[in-house]
Design a protein around this motif. Structure first.
Motif, PDB file in Angstrom:
ATOM      1  N   TYR A 111      -7.401  -7.341  -3.478  1.00 19.93           N
ATOM      2  CA  TYR A 111      -5.801  -5.900  -4.380  1.00 19.93           C
ATOM      3  C   TYR A 111      -6.847  -6.825  -5.919  1.00 19.93           C
ATOM      4  O   TYR A 111      -5.783  -8.298  -6.177  1.00 19.93           O
ATOM      5  CB  TYR A 111      -4.749  -6.219  -3.912  1.00 19.93           C
ATOM      6  N   THR A 127     -10.663  -0.914  -6.923  1.00 17.33           N
ATOM      7  CA  THR A 127     -10.746  -0.406  -7.497  1.00 17.33           C
ATOM      8  C   THR A 127     -10.057  -0.291  -8.749  1.00 17.33           C
ATOM      9  O   THR A 127     -10.448  -0.715  -9.863  1.00 17.33           O
ATOM     10  CB  THR A 127     -11.323   0.684  -6.882  1.00 17.33           C
ATOM     11  N   TYR A 128      -8.661  -0.492  -8.504  1.00 13.92           N
ATOM     12  CA  TYR A 128      -7.361  -0.500  -9.189  1.00 13.92           C
ATOM     13  C   TYR A 128      -6.521  -1.714  -9.285  1.00 13.92           C
ATOM     14  O   TYR A 128      -6.630  -1.892  -8.192  1.00 13.92           O
ATOM     15  CB  TYR A 128      -7.240   1.383  -9.557  1.00 13.92           C
ATOM     16  N   SER A 172      -3.548  -3.875  -8.818  1.00 12.77           N
ATOM     17  CA  SER A 172      -2.812  -3.367  -8.519  1.00 12.77           C
ATOM     18  C   SER A 172      -1.479  -3.737  -8.144  1.00 12.77           C
ATOM     19  O   SER A 172      -0.004  -3.692  -7.694  1.00 12.77           O
ATOM     20  CB  SER A 172      -3.075  -2.943  -6.870  1.00 12.77           C
ATOM     21  N   ASP A 174      -4.276  -0.774  -4.807  1.00 11.31           N
ATOM     22  CA  ASP A 174      -5.226   0.358  -3.787  1.00 11.31           C
ATOM     23  C   ASP A 174      -5.996  -1.244  -3.515  1.00 11.31           C
ATOM     24  O   ASP A 174      -6.451  -2.308  -4.144  1.00 11.31           O
ATOM     25  CB  ASP A 174      -6.262   0.036  -5.379  1.00 11.31           C
ATOM     26  N   SER A 175      -6.681  -0.838  -2.675  1.00 12.38           N
ATOM     27  CA  SER A 175      -6.923  -2.629  -1.026  1.00 12.38           C
ATOM     28  C   SER A 175      -8.626  -2.114  -1.638  1.00 12.38           C
ATOM     29  O   SER A 175      -9.376  -3.140  -1.445  1.00 12.38           O
ATOM     30  CB  SER A 175      -6.650  -2.143   0.510  1.00 12.38           C
ATOM     31  N   THR A 176      -9.004  -1.312  -2.165  1.00 12.59           N
ATOM     32  CA  THR A 176     -10.459  -1.186  -2.911  1.00 12.59           C
ATOM     33  C   THR A 176     -10.793  -2.360  -3.741  1.00 12.59           C
ATOM     34  O   THR A 176     -12.211  -2.368  -3.782  1.00 12.59           O
ATOM     35  CB  THR A 176     -11.320   0.369  -2.405  1.00 12.59           C
ATOM     36  N   THR A 188       0.662  -1.776   0.203  1.00  8.39           N
ATOM     37  CA  THR A 188       0.018   0.223   0.333  1.00  8.39           C
ATOM     38  C   THR A 188       0.613   1.290   0.127  1.00  8.39           C
ATOM     39  O   THR A 188       0.528   2.038  -0.583  1.00  8.39           O
ATOM     40  CB  THR A 188      -1.206  -0.174   0.756  1.00  8.39           C
ATOM     41  N   THR A 199      -7.554  -6.206   4.080  1.00  4.62           N
ATOM     42  CA  THR A 199      -8.326  -5.789   3.092  1.00  4.62           C
ATOM     43  C   THR A 199     -10.060  -5.732   3.718  1.00  4.62           C
ATOM     44  O   THR A 199      -9.604  -7.163   3.043  1.00  4.62           O
ATOM     45  CB  THR A 199      -8.003  -5.006   1.408  1.00  4.62           C
ATOM     46  N   GLY A 202       0.988   2.190  -3.640  1.00  8.35           N
ATOM     47  CA  GLY A 202       0.093   2.698  -4.576  1.00  8.35           C
ATOM     48  C   GLY A 202      -0.985   1.578  -5.016  1.00  8.35           C
ATOM     49  O   GLY A 202      -1.707   1.506  -5.514  1.00  8.35           O
TER      50      GLY A 202
END
Length: 185
Positions: A90, A64-65, A67, A60-62, A55, A86, A58
């Motif tokens: 990822y 959405t993007y 990793s 993204d643990s949501t 993290t 999370t 960069g």
């Protein structure tokens, strides 16, 4: 910034302000067990010496993007790579994560979930490719649950971890909806 961890002579790690954390867990890296406290938002308070967090680069643990690049940047440091827990995942879709020889990537079990929807483009898609004598511990992998036929007779699928080398260790990992193999040697 988060709280700093420090290594005690007993080999344990303590947080400078444990009242700010609410979940206790342990993490063993290269034979040293650390006692950690994690906040409700899955923030790890502190830094374990000799480690980097995906993290911080960069990831993204949501979910959405993608990793994959963040994972590779963390791995490029040569240090032990920590995949924080999370509540989502990822996302790794286009590029396999390649672990260097002798390197460790450490997660927190099912809460350190790596997910892909990639089904390949004529060859298998490997979420992680492990180098010689590398260690993969405490990660969860989830595929799309399906494979696909491409033009011609080519069948494509996903693998969680691919072990092309020697003496890699995979432990405490979970696999779900992988259309190929959880571990492919």
């Amino acid at each position: 910034t988060g709280k700093r961890w420090y290594k005690e002579s007993s080999g344990s790690v303590a947080v400078s302000d444990p009242t700010k954390a609410d979940t206790a867990t342990t993490l063993t890296i290269n034979g040293v067990t650390y006692s950690l406290r994690i906040s409700r938002a899955w923030t790890i308070f502190g830094v374990i010496p000799g480690t980097v967090y995906v993290t911080d680069y960069g990831a993204d643990s949501t979910g959405t993007y993608g990793s994959a690049l963040a994972f590779q940047l963390a791995i490029a440091t040569g240090k032990t790579v920590i995949v924080p827990p999370t509540s989502r995942f990822y996302k790794i879709n286009d590029t396999s994560i390649v672990i260097n020889a002798g390197q460790t990537i450490q997660g927190f079990g099912k809460k350190s979930l790596i997910k892909t929807s990639t089904i390949g483009g004529g060859s298998p898609f490997n979420m992680i490719v492990a180098g010689d004598s590398s260690i993969i511990d405490g990660l969860a992998f989830k595929g799309s649950g399906y494979a696909a036929y491409n033009a011609g007779p080519t069948f494509t699928y996903q693998n969680g971890i691919y072990l092309p080398g020697s003496y890699a260790t995979v432990q405490n990992c979970y696999f779900d909806s992988i259309s190929g193999s959880g571990i492919q040697a």
